[in-house]
Write a protein that holds these residues in place. Sequence first.
Motif, PDB file in Angstrom:
ATOM      1  N   LEU A   1      19.935 -27.851  -3.150  1.00 30.04           N
ATOM      2  CA  LEU A   1      20.782 -26.931  -3.907  1.00 30.04           C
ATOM      3  C   LEU A   1      22.234 -27.393  -3.962  1.00 30.04           C
ATOM      4  N   PRO A   2      22.849 -27.860  -2.843  1.00 34.97           N
ATOM      5  CA  PRO A   2      24.220 -28.370  -2.959  1.00 34.97           C
ATOM      6  C   PRO A   2      24.325 -29.547  -3.918  1.00 34.97           C
TER       7      PRO A   2
ATOM      8  N   LEU B   1      26.188 -21.618  -1.070  1.00 30.69           N
ATOM      9  CA  LEU B   1      24.978 -22.378  -0.776  1.00 30.69           C
ATOM     10  C   LEU B   1      24.739 -22.482   0.723  1.00 30.69           C
ATOM     11  N   ILE B   2      25.799 -22.660   1.488  1.00 28.79           N
ATOM     12  CA  ILE B   2      25.624 -22.736   2.941  1.00 28.79           C
ATOM     13  C   ILE B   2      25.085 -21.409   3.468  1.00 28.79           C
ATOM     14  N   ALA B   3      25.633 -20.311   2.942  1.00 30.08           N
ATOM     15  CA  ALA B   3      25.126 -19.005   3.374  1.00 30.08           C
ATOM     16  C   ALA B   3      23.654 -18.840   3.002  1.00 30.08           C
ATOM     17  N   ILE B   4      23.296 -19.263   1.775  1.00 29.90           N
ATOM     18  CA  ILE B   4      21.896 -19.158   1.346  1.00 29.90           C
ATOM     19  C   ILE B   4      21.001 -20.031   2.220  1.00 29.90           C
ATOM     20  N   ILE B   5      21.456 -21.261   2.486  1.00 31.25           N
ATOM     21  CA  ILE B   5      20.638 -22.186   3.275  1.00 31.25           C
ATOM     22  C   ILE B   5      20.465 -21.658   4.693  1.00 31.25           C
ATOM     23  N   VAL B   6      21.560 -21.184   5.295  1.00 32.77           N
ATOM     24  CA  VAL B   6      21.468 -20.694   6.685  1.00 32.77           C
ATOM     25  C   VAL B   6      20.561 -19.479   6.761  1.00 32.77           C
TER      26      VAL B   6
END
Length: 743
Positions: A37-38, A442-447
Amino acid sequence: MLKRLMALVPDFELTRLKPSFGLRTKITLIACLLLTLPWIGYNYILEMEKLLRQGQEQTLVGTTRAVATALNERPNLFSDQASFLQSVQKGRDLYAYELTSAIKLDGKINDWADYTEQVVNYDREYIQFSRWPYQRSSVHFNHMVGKYEGYLYAMFEVNDKKPVMRRKGSARVDRNDHLIIAMTTPSGDFQRYVVSVYEDGWFNAWHINGEISNPADLALESQIQGYWHTTDTGYNIELRIPVEMLGSKLGFAFYDVNNTSNREIETIIGTSNTNQVSKLGTVLIPSPEIENILKGMGHTSSRIWVIDRHQRVLAQTGDIQDSNGVWSSSVKYGDDNDSWWAALEQKWLHPLYYRYLINEPTEFQDSLKDAARVEGVHISQALQGRGYSHWRHSSDGKAMILAAAYPIWLGDNVMGAVVAEESTIGIQTLRNRALEKLLNALIAIIVVGTLTLFLFASNISRRIRKLRNEAESAIDSQGKIQHTITATSESDEIGDLSRSLAGMVNRLGQYNHYLENLSSRLSHELRTPVAVVRSSIENLSMHEQDEDAKRYIDRAQEGVQRLNTILSSMTEATRIEQSLQGAEKELFPLNKLVEGCMQGYQMAYKDQLFNIDAGTEPVMVDGAPDYLAQLLDKLISNAVDFSQDNDPINVTLSHTHNQACLIVSNKGPLLPQEMGDQLLNSMVSVRSQSKHDKPHLGLGLFIARLITDYHQGKILLRNRKDNLGVEVCVMLPTVTLEEESSN
């Protein structure tokens, strides 16, 4: 010995030691797809940046078109700037650079240090007269002109090996080194001035109304002022002329005198011929009218130039360092936020972004700053009558600069062009801001996604592992049901599987219980009819019979005896299993037990040869000696039955790693493939009944396994490494000396 023990470990045990990927690992690997995604978002932002650049390009072309429209059909803006010349010559046609501050007239050229790239060197190419063959070491000079607030400043750094000043009291100004200034006035009149001094210091120029040799034709001009300063290599001259005195032409010429006796002119070197107006060079001063027009249009997001058709700059406004384009106004930073997320961004996320993913805009070098003449494909196209835009790198490569040019028309002729430049700092800042927000999201979604998937996988793997453990513990290695599986009430597939396995284990337990009690029930039910048959045969044998009847009675008795043996064997396993539950253990040396039993076997099996190696050190075990002796009886009996004639049976007892290993090996037929573990179960045998005179139900090894399990040991059957026979290995836990002393 360790290798031998490892060889005894079942294959399924080794399989469990191999690394495997569980559900959590697999789902975590699948969650790694979220890392794409990133990359997708980053490429999306780059595509958006391309679109923004295209928009910036169109906007900048529109800006140049608007400015050019305001300058079209205005000949007065160009006629005074020598824009009608067919060509210009470097050094002859002068350009007055826009100065950032006023020049201090002190004869020192420190104030000109920022303009060294614009200084022109005048030597052989600019010689107008030389009495002798010119030598550069005799005289040459560096020169430039600049404009600041209504004054034209000029700087001369003259290299003269023999400076000659005016004689004290002399009225002549031409019998020494002097400077001629020639110009046209705004009305077109030709004027000449001379600078000649007695000594270093402040001076005013003399206006030449006739012949320079006639002092009567000279008049002091107070508006042209300067300073003469002698140096080690010659002298420096700084002067200023009011712009209102200047027209479109200007020239400077140095007259060099080296002989102090005859004081004759030896060399004339200058920017142009100062004696005739037709041979005089031009001067281009940035137009204040055009600058006022540019400032009045209010274009603050671009650096704008107006150039003539010789690509000389007529006016300039704006700074390329601040020209971020229209997109710079779109970058809105929120107020300071004291939340934990803002602190996390500032302390950890943003430094990480700008170190590996984002390039932060930095100040760059501008090679065209204060340029007198600009070039480029966009300018060439504009001077040919077409608007054009062009991307270029800054001189240090740290920034991309967009330049656009549009022609200025005077009738059917192109008199110049409007050039606008912008950097991509605005777009880059906007892109960086968008990337920050995108990466944060994206980091929030991934985490959150990874953590959710990990917890979900952990819950599934925990339930599956629990079900597996219950299934493994429900049935032991011999297939005996230990306990049932607890069915769960979950409505998903794992819950269905749990309930199915629980029902299956319950049914298997019932059937297993029936099989376990079958032998005792059969033996109990069959003993009465067997006793009736035996008594009937005995009563019948008491009567007189013929030979055939006796033979039949003997065969019947033999069958009854065989049937009785079978019943005894069937009940033996159950009896031993029940008696083991109440057996008492004691500490004793196992090797002594083995040696004592082997002596009895040698007497019982006189035709069989035995080899024994029980070691010299005592092997202490905590167990029931009688049952271990019975275990050894079963193993020896089984080995004797399968041993070939004249082949010894090898009995070996070893001790290592708190384990006693008793191996009984004999030559004979090999075990069938994958039958080693099955032979330890009840009613399993590979004997051929036709070759034996007594029945064998496969209970001997089953009883040996029961005794081994009671002593918390293991029993294994396998073919010998030389494939000449079979060996049985019994591993029992031993007691160390420390444990023995504590007991």
